[in-house]
Design an enzyme around this catalytic site. Structure first.
Site, PDB file in Angstrom:
ATOM      1  N   ARG A  45       0.850  -1.203   0.000  1.00  0.00           N
ATOM      2  CA  ARG A  45       0.000   0.000   0.000  1.00  0.00           C
ATOM      3  C   ARG A  45       0.881   1.246   0.000  1.00  0.00           C
ATOM      4  O   ARG A  45       0.560   2.251  -0.621  1.00  0.00           O
ATOM      5  CB  ARG A  45      -0.961  -0.014   1.200  1.00  0.00           C
ATOM      6  CG  ARG A  45      -1.725   1.294   1.356  1.00  0.00           C
ATOM      7  CD  ARG A  45      -2.980   1.203   2.229  1.00  0.00           C
ATOM      8  NE  ARG A  45      -2.848   0.348   3.381  1.00  0.00           N
ATOM      9  CZ  ARG A  45      -2.151   0.643   4.492  1.00  0.00           C
ATOM     10  NH1 ARG A  45      -1.529   1.804   4.593  1.00  0.00           N
ATOM     11  NH2 ARG A  45      -2.083  -0.217   5.482  1.00  0.00           N
ATOM     12  N   TYR A  97     -17.160  15.555 -15.546  1.00  0.00           N
ATOM     13  CA  TYR A  97     -17.609  14.155 -15.553  1.00  0.00           C
ATOM     14  C   TYR A  97     -18.679  13.938 -14.469  1.00  0.00           C
ATOM     15  O   TYR A  97     -18.542  14.450 -13.352  1.00  0.00           O
ATOM     16  CB  TYR A  97     -16.385  13.263 -15.310  1.00  0.00           C
ATOM     17  CG  TYR A  97     -16.711  11.825 -15.077  1.00  0.00           C
ATOM     18  CD1 TYR A  97     -17.391  11.083 -16.040  1.00  0.00           C
ATOM     19  CD2 TYR A  97     -16.340  11.184 -13.900  1.00  0.00           C
ATOM     20  CE1 TYR A  97     -17.701   9.746 -15.819  1.00  0.00           C
ATOM     21  CE2 TYR A  97     -16.634   9.852 -13.682  1.00  0.00           C
ATOM     22  CZ  TYR A  97     -17.329   9.145 -14.646  1.00  0.00           C
ATOM     23  OH  TYR A  97     -17.634   7.836 -14.428  1.00  0.00           O
ATOM     24  N   ASP A 169      -8.448  17.845 -14.443  1.00  0.00           N
ATOM     25  CA  ASP A 169      -8.720  16.478 -14.896  1.00  0.00           C
ATOM     26  C   ASP A 169      -8.446  16.472 -16.392  1.00  0.00           C
ATOM     27  O   ASP A 169      -9.198  17.033 -17.183  1.00  0.00           O
ATOM     28  CB  ASP A 169     -10.186  16.131 -14.590  1.00  0.00           C
ATOM     29  CG  ASP A 169     -10.598  14.753 -15.112  1.00  0.00           C
ATOM     30  OD1 ASP A 169      -9.901  14.211 -15.986  1.00  0.00           O
ATOM     31  OD2 ASP A 169     -11.640  14.242 -14.662  1.00  0.00           O
ATOM     32  N   LYS A 194      -8.664   5.281 -19.381  1.00  0.00           N
ATOM     33  CA  LYS A 194      -8.976   5.738 -20.737  1.00  0.00           C
ATOM     34  C   LYS A 194      -7.738   5.662 -21.633  1.00  0.00           C
ATOM     35  O   LYS A 194      -7.176   4.597 -21.791  1.00  0.00           O
ATOM     36  CB  LYS A 194      -9.579   7.141 -20.659  1.00  0.00           C
ATOM     37  CG  LYS A 194     -10.675   7.276 -19.581  1.00  0.00           C
ATOM     38  CD  LYS A 194     -11.823   6.380 -19.893  1.00  0.00           C
ATOM     39  CE  LYS A 194     -13.022   6.387 -18.988  1.00  0.00           C
ATOM     40  NZ  LYS A 194     -12.953   6.541 -17.578  1.00  0.00           N
TER      41      LYS A 194
END
Ligand code: PLP
Length: 379
Positions: A45, A97, A169, A194
Site C-alpha cells: 500500500r 464528468y 482532470d 482511458k
C-alpha cells in the site's frame, strides 16, 4: 529525449536479469534489513516496485515533481479533494464528468465542502466565483460532454494570485498532446482507464503534482486511505503508455475527419469538437493543444430523445458503452449514461440536452466508422 522515447524507456530500465520488460511484483510485503530499519519498499500500500516504475514514467511525461497511481480515476480525484479542510469551497467546471459531480455533491458535501459550478471556458466567471474560503478550482482540460476548452494559463494566474490550487482532470487530453502543469496547473489528474491504459482492460487513476510538497501531501493521503493501483494493473498501464502517442495521434486524425463529416450531415444539428473551426474555443485549443484535438466528439441530432436512443443502439462498430480513449470506438447518450448522476436541473443548466450523443474514436479504419454512423442515422 522526446516524448515517445521517454514513454518507452523511463521506468523500464532493465533489472539485474537484463529483461527488457520489467517484472510484475505481486508481493504485498517486503523483508526489512532489521527491526525498525526500513528498506525502499515495506508494504505494497505504501509502495511497490511495479507501481513505482509506472509512477516514474507518468511524472516524467507530465513534467511533474511526482506522480501517484490509484485504483481508479475517482480514487485519484477523491484523494485530491481530501486536501480540503471541512468548510472549504471548490469552484468546478459546470460540464465535468458525472462521477466528479457526484463526488463533489454527494460525498464531499458530507465534510461541509461547498461547490460552485461555473462555465470553465469563461475564466472571468471562475474569478467571480472565488470566495474567502475557496481552496481549489477543478476543471477538465476539455469539458465533458460539451467539449468546451478552458483557458488554463488564464485560470492558473487567477488561482495563483488567490493563493489556491488549480487541479485539472486531463483525461480527455493525454500528456502527448498537452501537459496542464506547463500551463500553470498545480495538479493533473487522469482516469488512466482511458487513453493512458488504452485497451479497456485496466481501471486506474493518476495524480501528478507540480511540486514535491504537494506530492508528499497527496502521498500521505493515498497511503492512509489505501486506493493504490495493484501490480498487474500497474504493468498494464505501463505497457499502454508506451504506445500512447502513436495511438492518440491516429485517433485524433480520425476524429477530426469524422467531426467534419458529421458537420455536413443533414440529420446533425451541431457538432462539438475542438478541432473544428466552428468550435467557439478553437483558437484557444490550437494554442494549448497544437494540431491534435482529442479523440472525443459530441453531436446533437435533429430528433427527440427516442430518436437519439435509437441511433445510439443502431451502430455496429461503435459499442454502446461509457468510457473512452481506447482502441475500440464507443457511443453513448450523456443524459442517460455518463452524466446520469447530475441532477436533471444541473444537466439542463449545463446545456447537456437529451439529444446529445458522445462518441469516442478508436483505432478502427476511419471509413468504416463513418459508414457505421451513416447507417445508424438511417441515411
Ligand atoms: N474523469 C473523467 C473525465 C472521466 O471520463 C472518468 C471516467 O469516465 C473519470 C474521471 C473517472 O475515472 P474512473 O472511471 O477511472 O474512476
Amino acid at each position: 529525449m522526446k516524448f515517445r522515447t521517454r514513454a518507452i524507456h523511463v521506468g523500464s530500465e532493465p533489472d539485474a536479469t537484463g529483461a527488457v520488460i520489467p517484472p510484475i511484483y505481486l508481493a504485498t510485503t517486503f523483508i526489512q534489513p532489521g527491526a525498525g530499519e526500513w528498506g525502499t519498499f515495506d508494504y505494497s500500500r505504501s509502495g511497490s516496485p511495479t507501481r513505482a516504475r509506472v509512477e516514474q514514467v507518468l511524472a516524467n511525461l507530465e513534467g511533474a515533481a511526482g506522480a501517484l497511481a490509484f485504483s481508479s480515476g475517482m480514487a485519484a480525484t477523491h484523494c485530491a479533494m481530501m486536501l480540503l479542510e471541512a468548510g472549504s469551497h471548490v469552484v468546478a467546471g459546470s460540464d465535468i464528468y458525472g462521477g466528479t459531480y457526484r463526488l463533489l455533491h454527494k460525498i464531499c458535501n458530507r465534510n461541509q465542502i461547498e461547490v460552485s459550478l461555473v462555465p470553465a471556458y469563461d475564466a472571468e466567471s471562475i474569478a467571480n466565483a472565488i470566495r474567502p474560503n475557496t481552496k481549489m478550482v477543478w476543471i477538465e482540460s476539455i469539458g465533458n460532454p460539451l467539449m468546451t476548452i478552458p483557458d488554463i494559463p488564464a485560470i492558473a494566474s487567477i488561482t495563483r494570485s488567490a493563493g489556491i490550487l488549480l487541479g485539472v482532470d486531463s483525461t480527455f487530453v493525454p500528456p502527448c498532446i498537452m501537459r496542464p502543469l506547463e500551463h500553470g496547473a498545480d495538479l493533473v489528474m487522469h482516469s488512466a482507464t482511458k487513453a493512458l491504459g488504452g485497451h479497456s482492460d485496466c481501471l486506474a487513476g493518476v495524480l501528478a503534482a507540480r511540486d514535491r510538497e504537494l506530492h508528499q501531501r497527496l502521498y500521505f493521503t493515498q497511503n492512509a486511505t489505501g486506493a493504490v493501483l495493484g501490480g498487474l494493473e500497474s504493468f498494464l498501464l505501463h505497457r499502454g503508455i508506451k504506445t500512447l502517442a502513436l495511438r492518440v495521434r491516429e485517433q485524433c486524425r480520425s476524429a477530426l475527419m469524422i467531426a467534419q463529416w458529421l458537420e455536413s450531415h443533414p440529420r446533425v444539428r451541431r457538432v462539438l469538437y475542438p478541432g473544428l473551426a466552428s468550435h467557439p474555443q478553437h483558437e484557444r485549443a490550437r494554442k494549448m493543444m497544437g494540431d491534435q484535438f482529442g479523440t472525443m466528439i459530441s453531436f446533437e441530432l435533429n430528433g427527440d430523445l427516442a430518436e437519439t436512443k435509437r441511433v445510439c443502439g443502431a451502430t455496429k462498430l461503435f459499442g454502446l458503452a461509457v468510457s473512452l480513449g481506447a482502441v475500440e470506438s464507443l457511443i453513448e447518450q450523456p443524459a442517460t449514461m455518463s452524466h446520469a448522476s447530475y441532477d436533471a436541473m444541473a444537466r439542463a443548466t449545463a446545456g447537456i440536452s437529451d439529444s446529445l450523443i458522445r462518441i469516442s474514436i478508436g483505432l478502427e479504419d476511419t471509413d468504416d466508422l463513418i459508414e457505421d454512423l451513416n447507417q445508424a442515422m438511417g441515411t
